[in-house]
Design an enzyme around this catalytic site. Structure first.
Site, short mmCIF file in Angstrom:
data_model
loop_
_atom_site.label_atom_id
_atom_site.label_comp_id
_atom_site.label_asym_id
_atom_site.label_seq_id
_atom_site.Cartn_x
_atom_site.Cartn_y
_atom_site.Cartn_z
N SER A 27 0.82 -1.22 0.00
CA SER A 27 0.00 0.00 0.00
C SER A 27 0.85 1.26 0.00
O SER A 27 1.92 1.30 0.60
CB SER A 27 -0.88 -0.03 1.26
OG SER A 27 -1.44 1.24 1.50
N TYR A 41 -2.04 -0.03 10.72
CA TYR A 41 -2.27 -0.67 9.42
C TYR A 41 -1.01 -0.60 8.57
O TYR A 41 -0.56 -1.60 8.01
CB TYR A 41 -3.44 0.01 8.71
CG TYR A 41 -3.57 -0.35 7.24
CD1 TYR A 41 -4.19 -1.53 6.84
CD2 TYR A 41 -3.05 0.49 6.25
CE1 TYR A 41 -4.30 -1.85 5.50
CE2 TYR A 41 -3.16 0.17 4.91
CZ TYR A 41 -3.80 -1.00 4.54
OH TYR A 41 -3.90 -1.32 3.19
N GLU A 71 0.21 3.58 1.80
CA GLU A 71 0.28 3.95 3.21
C GLU A 71 1.68 3.73 3.76
O GLU A 71 2.06 4.33 4.77
CB GLU A 71 -0.72 3.13 4.03
CG GLU A 71 -2.12 3.70 4.06
CD GLU A 71 -2.23 4.97 4.89
OE1 GLU A 71 -1.86 4.94 6.07
OE2 GLU A 71 -2.68 5.99 4.36
#
Ligand code: NAP
Ligand code: GDD
Length: 346
Positions: free
Chosen positions: A131, A154, A133
């Site tokens: 990701s 996460y 992220e």
């Protein structure tokens, strides 16, 4: 020879598009579905056929990323050519509430699956849903060489999975790759992610069913692409000559305010009249800006997206409006259940 793919997270947004994509290319698809007290297969019900039909190529199996022994059995039984690990606790805000569960599924779950593949069929090609992220606090533009700085449980869990995947490639010679995907959305997007929350609200307010929606930070910038195009990028990564990691992104940054402008503008409304602030939706640490550079995917894989955040806002509002007009319910409910529907199968 028919190729066999195994997909964890097949009931999610990406899993449903990937299953469609692979079935259309003649694959036999095995999806891992976690047991729930109510049906959770609504995104793939339109792909299901009678499991007793020998021509059926979509097979669903109960399994959970928390259960390593089950994953080992499934990999051993299915003997997939390609494994797509899409399952995760995928909500960033929720990961602050449930960091340990997020680590168990989104981090350790990947290790369980990688080990199952390494033991039973190390020649299988493995895709890990990494990701953007991971970049977190590192400013854009971000590409495969950008340093990681995760800003949530996460993202920290995805960082572990990223390195486990690379470690299986470097340590055991497995064809294991990371797709570092920037945000991608669609009419099938989960209703608690900001884009779908906004497009559902715009459609519901335009239809006179709601009056307002509560949101958090409107200043964040995201590089939103169309999920249906991103699953092709995943597949292309597994067809490459050499295993490698790739960013998939549009390169276009859009703020939440700009997304609101287009979404509410599509139904002739001004979002400022309908959006209220709720601090519940703020995160202890925010990721301010994600804008990807997918040059490598374009040059090596020939992958190029065609829809950016503004295009998506319009497309998603129109789909949510249509769902309200036709059924008064979310779009997916407009797909009739197959007549053989068997409540004993996942
Ligand atoms: P999603 O819609 O939230 O789907 C997640 C899938 O994982 C669902 O099928 C869910 O099952 C399943 N799952 C959750 N916990 C599980 C468990 N313990 N065992 C087995 N399955 C479990 O996510 P998505 O948007 O399709 O994203 C797919 C993957 O890409 C995720 O790993 C996500 O973190 C990653 N990713 C997404 C984006 C994005 O913008 N969409 C960007 C980068 C990376 P249920 O249906 O039963 O909940
Ligand atoms: N969910 C949500 N709800 N987000 C809000 C809200 C709200 O009411 N109001 C503002 N936001 C802001 C968040 O603070 C964040 O800055 C931005 O909207 C996007 O939030 P999400 O849509 O929840 O997505 P995300 O960027 O945190 O995470 C998604 O993309 C990642 C890739 O970068 C998820 O799909 C992750 O699984 C994925 O890895």
């Amino acid at each position: 020879m028919t190729k066999r793919a195994m997909i964890t997270g097949i009931t999610g947004q990406d899993g449903s598009y990937l299953a469609e994509f692979l079935l259309a290319r003649g694959y036999e698809v095995h999806g891992v579905v976690r047991r729930a007290s109510s049906f959770n297969t609504h995104r793939i019900d339109h792909l299901r056929r009678d499991p007793h039909d020998p021509a059926n190529r979509l097979h669903l199996h109960y399994g959970d990323l928390s259960d390593g022994s089950r994953l080992a059995c499934l990999v051993d039984d299915i003997r997939p050519d390609e494994v797509y690990n899409l399952a995760a606790q995928s909500h960033v805000r929720v990961s602050f509430d449930e960091p340990v569960h997020t680590a168990d599924i989104t981090a350790t779950g990947t290790a369980r699956l990688l080990e199952a593949v390494r033991r039973s069929c190390p020649e299988a090609r493995f895709y890990q849903a990494s990701s953007s992220e991971l970049f977190g606090a590192t400013p854009p533009p971000q590409d495969e060489r950008t340093p990681f700085h995760p800003r949530s449980p996460y993202a920290a869990a995805k960082l572990f999975s990223y390195w486990m995947t690379r470690n299986h490639r470097e340590g055991y010679g497995m064809f294991a790759v990371n797709g570092i995907l920037f945000n991608h959305e669609s009419p099938r997007r989960g209703e608690t992610f900001v884009t779908r929350k906004i497009t559902r609200a715009a459609a519901a307010i335009a239809a006179g069913r709601e009056t307002h929606v509560y949101l958090g930070n409107l200043d964040a910038v995201r590089d939103w692409g169309y999920a249906a195009e991103y699953v092709e990028g995943m597949w292309r990564m597994l067809q490459a000559d050499e295993p490698d990691d790739f960013v998939l992104a549009t390169g276009v940054g859009v703020t939440i305010r700009e997304f609101l402008d287009v979404a509410f503008g599509t139904v002739g409304l001004d979002w400022r009249d309908h959006v209220r602030f709720d601090p519940r939706y703020l995160r202890p640490t925010e990721v301010d800006a994600l804008i990807g550079d997918a040059t490598k995917a374009r040059e090596v894989l020939g992958w190029k997206p065609s829809v950016d955040g503004r295009g998506l806002a319009k497309l998603m509002v129109e789909a949510d409006l249509e769902a309200i007009e036709h059924a008064g319910r979310p779009w997916i409910d407009t797909v009739p259940l197959p007549s053989w529907n068997d409540p004993d199968t996942p």
